[in-house]
Design a protein around this motif. Structure first.
Motif, PDB file in Angstrom:
ATOM      1  N   SER A  60      45.748  43.791  39.284  1.00  0.00           N
ATOM      2  CA  SER A  60      46.109  42.537  38.623  1.00  0.00           C
ATOM      3  C   SER A  60      46.309  42.805  37.128  1.00  0.00           C
ATOM      4  O   SER A  60      45.825  43.798  36.573  1.00  0.00           O
ATOM      5  N   PHE A  61      47.031  41.890  36.500  1.00  0.00           N
ATOM      6  CA  PHE A  61      47.273  42.018  35.071  1.00  0.00           C
ATOM      7  C   PHE A  61      45.957  42.005  34.308  1.00  0.00           C
ATOM      8  O   PHE A  61      45.754  42.784  33.373  1.00  0.00           O
ATOM      9  N   GLU A  62      45.045  41.139  34.728  1.00  0.00           N
ATOM     10  CA  GLU A  62      43.752  41.046  34.073  1.00  0.00           C
ATOM     11  C   GLU A  62      42.970  42.359  34.197  1.00  0.00           C
ATOM     12  O   GLU A  62      42.344  42.812  33.249  1.00  0.00           O
ATOM     13  N   GLU A  63      43.027  42.971  35.388  1.00  0.00           N
ATOM     14  CA  GLU A  63      42.336  44.246  35.591  1.00  0.00           C
ATOM     15  C   GLU A  63      42.952  45.345  34.731  1.00  0.00           C
ATOM     16  O   GLU A  63      42.243  46.172  34.155  1.00  0.00           O
ATOM     17  N   LEU A  65      44.468  44.904  31.832  1.00  0.00           N
ATOM     18  CA  LEU A  65      44.013  44.662  30.463  1.00  0.00           C
ATOM     19  C   LEU A  65      42.603  45.195  30.264  1.00  0.00           C
ATOM     20  O   LEU A  65      42.313  45.849  29.256  1.00  0.00           O
ATOM     21  N   GLU A  66      41.725  44.918  31.230  1.00  0.00           N
ATOM     22  CA  GLU A  66      40.341  45.373  31.135  1.00  0.00           C
ATOM     23  C   GLU A  66      40.268  46.893  31.111  1.00  0.00           C
ATOM     24  O   GLU A  66      39.536  47.478  30.304  1.00  0.00           O
ATOM     25  N   ARG A  67      41.038  47.544  31.975  1.00  0.00           N
ATOM     26  CA  ARG A  67      41.045  49.024  32.006  1.00  0.00           C
ATOM     27  C   ARG A  67      41.447  49.612  30.661  1.00  0.00           C
ATOM     28  O   ARG A  67      40.938  50.640  30.238  1.00  0.00           O
ATOM     29  N   THR A  71      42.795  42.433  25.520  1.00  0.00           N
ATOM     30  CA  THR A  71      42.679  41.029  25.909  1.00  0.00           C
ATOM     31  C   THR A  71      44.055  40.391  25.739  1.00  0.00           C
ATOM     32  O   THR A  71      44.963  40.983  25.157  1.00  0.00           O
ATOM     33  N   TYR A  72      44.187  39.151  26.220  1.00  0.00           N
ATOM     34  CA  TYR A  72      45.447  38.429  26.029  1.00  0.00           C
ATOM     35  C   TYR A  72      45.775  38.294  24.542  1.00  0.00           C
ATOM     36  O   TYR A  72      46.950  38.299  24.149  1.00  0.00           O
ATOM     37  N   ASN A  73      44.756  38.154  23.717  1.00  0.00           N
ATOM     38  CA  ASN A  73      44.993  38.016  22.270  1.00  0.00           C
ATOM     39  C   ASN A  73      45.603  39.258  21.659  1.00  0.00           C
ATOM     40  O   ASN A  73      46.266  39.177  20.625  1.00  0.00           O
TER      41      ASN A  73
END
Length: 75
Positions: A60-63, A65-67, A71-73
């Motif tokens: 996922s996109f969120e995963e 980013l976390e990797r 963050t979205y910011n």
């Protein structure tokens, strides 16, 4: 269910005013002369590399980013 059947069902759900758009699109595609060509050596090499590097898992996109510690910011 095949693509043709899925498309027919989607068309059946459309209101009449949207059918003109679909009809124009389908008729323009039907008239186009897009030729299908066999992949050349470079294409086959890129396909092989993609298959080798892709294990079929989904991230996922969120995963992602976390990797990457983002963050979205940060975007």
């Amino acid at each position: 269910m095949g693509e043709r059947e899925r498309l027919k069902q989607a068309i059946d759900r459309l209101p009449d005013y949207k059918l003109a758009y679909v009809a124009d699109l389908i008729l323009s595609i039907e008239k186009s002369s897009i030729e299908e060509v066999e992949p050349d050596e470079l294409d086959l090499e890129m396909i092989a590399n993609a298959e080798k590097n892709n294990d079929g898992s989904i991230v996922s996109f969120e995963e992602l980013l976390e990797r990457e510690g983002l963050t979205y910011n940060d975007l």
